[in-house]
Design a protein around this motif. Sequence first.
Motif, PDB file in Angstrom:
ATOM      1  N   ASP A 135      21.424  64.844  21.363  1.00  0.00           N
ATOM      2  CA  ASP A 135      20.592  63.889  22.089  1.00  0.00           C
ATOM      3  C   ASP A 135      20.825  64.104  23.574  1.00  0.00           C
ATOM      4  OD1 ASP A 135      23.110  62.803  22.478  1.00  0.00           O
ATOM      5  OD2 ASP A 135      22.549  60.759  21.947  1.00  0.00           O
ATOM      6  N   TRP A 136      20.120  63.337  24.407  1.00  0.00           N
ATOM      7  CA  TRP A 136      20.244  63.539  25.849  1.00  0.00           C
ATOM      8  C   TRP A 136      21.600  63.104  26.372  1.00  0.00           C
ATOM      9  CZ3 TRP A 136      17.309  67.057  27.239  1.00  0.00           C
ATOM     10  CH2 TRP A 136      15.984  67.165  26.807  1.00  0.00           C
ATOM     11  N   ALA A 137      22.234  62.170  25.717  1.00  0.00           N
ATOM     12  CA  ALA A 137      23.582  61.774  26.124  1.00  0.00           C
ATOM     13  C   ALA A 137      24.553  62.929  25.938  1.00  0.00           C
ATOM     14  CB  ALA A 137      24.035  60.555  25.326  1.00  0.00           C
ATOM     15  N   SER A 138      24.364  63.694  24.881  1.00  0.00           N
ATOM     16  CA  SER A 138      25.214  64.871  24.641  1.00  0.00           C
ATOM     17  C   SER A 138      25.017  65.904  25.740  1.00  0.00           C
ATOM     18  CB  SER A 138      24.885  65.497  23.278  1.00  0.00           C
ATOM     19  OG  SER A 138      25.071  64.570  22.244  1.00  0.00           O
ATOM     20  N   MET A 139      23.780  66.038  26.216  1.00  0.00           N
ATOM     21  CA  MET A 139      23.492  67.005  27.280  1.00  0.00           C
ATOM     22  C   MET A 139      24.124  66.558  28.604  1.00  0.00           C
ATOM     23  SD  MET A 139      21.835  69.361  25.735  1.00  0.00           S
ATOM     24  CE  MET A 139      23.025  68.945  24.444  1.00  0.00           C
ATOM     25  N   ALA A 140      24.054  65.264  28.887  1.00  0.00           N
ATOM     26  CA  ALA A 140      24.612  64.748  30.139  1.00  0.00           C
ATOM     27  C   ALA A 140      26.140  64.798  30.135  1.00  0.00           C
ATOM     28  CB  ALA A 140      24.134  63.317  30.377  1.00  0.00           C
ATOM     29  N   ASN A 141      26.735  64.670  28.949  1.00  0.00           N
ATOM     30  CA  ASN A 141      28.205  64.689  28.817  1.00  0.00           C
ATOM     31  C   ASN A 141      28.661  65.941  28.069  1.00  0.00           C
ATOM     32  OD1 ASN A 141      28.799  62.063  30.006  1.00  0.00           O
ATOM     33  ND2 ASN A 141      27.789  61.191  28.215  1.00  0.00           N
ATOM     34  N   GLN A 144      32.446  66.808  28.255  1.00  0.00           N
ATOM     35  CA  GLN A 144      33.269  65.612  28.406  1.00  0.00           C
ATOM     36  C   GLN A 144      34.722  65.851  28.017  1.00  0.00           C
ATOM     37  OE1 GLN A 144      31.306  62.764  25.863  1.00  0.00           O
ATOM     38  NE2 GLN A 144      32.389  63.429  24.020  1.00  0.00           N
ATOM     39  N   PHE A 145      34.978  66.916  27.223  1.00  0.00           N
ATOM     40  CA  PHE A 145      36.359  67.196  26.827  1.00  0.00           C
ATOM     41  C   PHE A 145      37.225  67.500  28.055  1.00  0.00           C
ATOM     42  CE2 PHE A 145      34.559  71.454  26.979  1.00  0.00           C
ATOM     43  CZ  PHE A 145      35.589  72.231  27.495  1.00  0.00           C
ATOM     44  N   LYS A 146      36.595  67.990  29.131  1.00  0.00           N
ATOM     45  CA  LYS A 146      37.356  68.254  30.351  1.00  0.00           C
ATOM     46  C   LYS A 146      37.871  66.939  30.944  1.00  0.00           C
ATOM     47  CE  LYS A 146      35.052  72.569  31.681  1.00  0.00           C
ATOM     48  NZ  LYS A 146      34.253  73.272  32.725  1.00  0.00           N
ATOM     49  N   GLY A 147      37.013  65.917  30.885  1.00  0.00           N
ATOM     50  CA  GLY A 147      37.423  64.601  31.365  1.00  0.00           C
ATOM     51  C   GLY A 147      38.523  64.014  30.511  1.00  0.00           C
ATOM     52  N   PHE A 148      38.403  64.202  29.186  1.00  0.00           N
ATOM     53  CA  PHE A 148      39.435  63.718  28.275  1.00  0.00           C
ATOM     54  C   PHE A 148      40.766  64.418  28.545  1.00  0.00           C
ATOM     55  CE2 PHE A 148      35.879  62.883  25.001  1.00  0.00           C
ATOM     56  CZ  PHE A 148      35.656  61.621  25.532  1.00  0.00           C
ATOM     57  N   THR A 149      40.694  65.715  28.860  1.00  0.00           N
ATOM     58  CA  THR A 149      41.909  66.487  29.118  1.00  0.00           C
ATOM     59  C   THR A 149      42.596  66.030  30.397  1.00  0.00           C
ATOM     60  OG1 THR A 149      40.936  68.430  28.004  1.00  0.00           O
ATOM     61  CG2 THR A 149      42.839  68.813  29.433  1.00  0.00           C
ATOM     62  N   ALA A 150      41.797  65.740  31.420  1.00  0.00           N
ATOM     63  CA  ALA A 150      42.356  65.343  32.715  1.00  0.00           C
ATOM     64  C   ALA A 150      42.803  63.884  32.741  1.00  0.00           C
ATOM     65  CB  ALA A 150      41.322  65.578  33.820  1.00  0.00           C
ATOM     66  N   ALA A 151      42.234  63.067  31.858  1.00  0.00           N
ATOM     67  CA  ALA A 151      42.505  61.623  31.893  1.00  0.00           C
ATOM     68  C   ALA A 151      43.905  61.288  31.389  1.00  0.00           C
ATOM     69  CB  ALA A 151      41.474  60.882  31.048  1.00  0.00           C
ATOM     70  N   VAL A 152      44.511  60.279  31.995  1.00  0.00           N
ATOM     71  CA  VAL A 152      45.798  59.777  31.520  1.00  0.00           C
ATOM     72  C   VAL A 152      45.617  59.153  30.139  1.00  0.00           C
ATOM     73  CG1 VAL A 152      47.651  58.121  31.949  1.00  0.00           C
ATOM     74  CG2 VAL A 152      46.642  59.384  33.870  1.00  0.00           C
ATOM     75  N   PRO A 154      42.565  59.139  27.415  1.00  0.00           N
ATOM     76  CA  PRO A 154      41.220  59.582  27.039  1.00  0.00           C
ATOM     77  C   PRO A 154      40.337  58.461  26.490  1.00  0.00           C
ATOM     78  CG  PRO A 154      42.859  61.142  26.254  1.00  0.00           C
ATOM     79  CD  PRO A 154      43.603  59.940  26.748  1.00  0.00           C
ATOM     80  N   ASP A 155      40.923  57.535  25.748  1.00  0.00           N
ATOM     81  CA  ASP A 155      40.125  56.430  25.196  1.00  0.00           C
ATOM     82  C   ASP A 155      39.608  55.517  26.309  1.00  0.00           C
ATOM     83  OD1 ASP A 155      40.456  57.372  22.651  1.00  0.00           O
ATOM     84  OD2 ASP A 155      42.041  55.959  22.101  1.00  0.00           O
ATOM     85  N   GLU A 156      40.437  55.260  27.288  1.00  0.00           N
ATOM     86  CA  GLU A 156      40.014  54.443  28.425  1.00  0.00           C
ATOM     87  C   GLU A 156      38.939  55.169  29.232  1.00  0.00           C
ATOM     88  OE1 GLU A 156      41.933  52.466  32.494  1.00  0.00           O
ATOM     89  OE2 GLU A 156      43.238  53.090  30.843  1.00  0.00           O
ATOM     90  N   PHE A 157      39.106  56.478  29.389  1.00  0.00           N
ATOM     91  CA  PHE A 157      38.117  57.294  30.094  1.00  0.00           C
ATOM     92  C   PHE A 157      36.767  57.229  29.379  1.00  0.00           C
ATOM     93  CE2 PHE A 157      35.874  61.373  30.553  1.00  0.00           C
ATOM     94  CZ  PHE A 157      35.745  61.440  31.938  1.00  0.00           C
ATOM     95  N   TYR A 158      36.804  57.281  28.055  1.00  0.00           N
ATOM     96  CA  TYR A 158      35.567  57.204  27.284  1.00  0.00           C
ATOM     97  C   TYR A 158      34.873  55.867  27.515  1.00  0.00           C
ATOM     98  CZ  TYR A 158      32.345  56.938  23.363  1.00  0.00           C
ATOM     99  OH  TYR A 158      31.208  56.770  22.600  1.00  0.00           O
ATOM    100  N   MET A 159      35.623  54.783  27.427  1.00  0.00           N
ATOM    101  CA  MET A 159      35.036  53.449  27.566  1.00  0.00           C
ATOM    102  C   MET A 159      34.480  53.213  28.964  1.00  0.00           C
ATOM    103  SD  MET A 159      34.966  51.679  24.796  1.00  0.00           S
ATOM    104  CE  MET A 159      34.645  50.062  25.516  1.00  0.00           C
ATOM    105  N   GLU A 160      35.164  53.690  29.980  1.00  0.00           N
ATOM    106  CA  GLU A 160      34.778  53.372  31.357  1.00  0.00           C
ATOM    107  C   GLU A 160      33.825  54.392  31.970  1.00  0.00           C
ATOM    108  OE1 GLU A 160      38.266  52.807  33.695  1.00  0.00           O
ATOM    109  OE2 GLU A 160      38.923  51.011  32.594  1.00  0.00           O
ATOM    110  N   CYS A 161      33.939  55.660  31.586  1.00  0.00           N
ATOM    111  CA  CYS A 161      33.174  56.714  32.265  1.00  0.00           C
ATOM    112  C   CYS A 161      32.117  57.394  31.397  1.00  0.00           C
ATOM    113  CB  CYS A 161      34.146  57.779  32.795  1.00  0.00           C
ATOM    114  SG  CYS A 161      35.377  57.144  33.939  1.00  0.00           S
TER     115      CYS A 161
END
Length: 223
Positions: A135-141, A144-152, A154-161
Amino acid sequence: MKRCFDFICSLIGVIILSPVLLIISILIVSDSPGGVFFRGVRVGKNGKDFRIFKFRSMRADCEGKGKWNVGDDDDRITKIGHFLRKTKVDELPQLFNVLIGDMSLVGPRPELRFYVEKYTNREMPILDLKPGITDWASMANFEQFKGFTAAVDPDEFYMECVRPLKIELQLYYRYHHNFFSDIYCIFYTVYKVVTHSQKLPKDIQKIVDEYSNGQQVNMGETV
């Protein structure tokens, strides 16, 4: 028409990709103990649970035993799993979900019950549709695994970003999708996987920009 299209395309996809699916299956079982597929519970159309097919990219039976959202440095990921997740190849078995009718080729990505229970009344119409492979959300993100890797966290990063924009794009799809837009999304997904381009269609980029600008305003107000 959508169901007929999904069935024919997923059947053709399974047939054409069967040699690739077989090779990957062999690599997975050779790499680590456990089965070929991950079959986690996700929420489908009208809020009904179903089991999703994915190539197993983590150690067997470890979903929920740690963070729900996984960065590339998570020690639960197998050696072959890193490749499968980065290339999105782990998603290919969802063609079987489409074939049996649990999913569609294009639709809101299936979510965990934990997150669906957080839906507001405005967000609930997302469940009117079958979940999709893309879907388009998948294309925009897309990365996203890069964000999960960098985040302290990952679950909080998912909810907020990740999740807020994902919801907005899924709602957009809910009220604007049609057969031709689905075909466009499929071709765009192939383009994205092959090129890793950051470019998005104008209408999708507009939603992303509006969300980003809104976030900046909110941050400014907080400060």
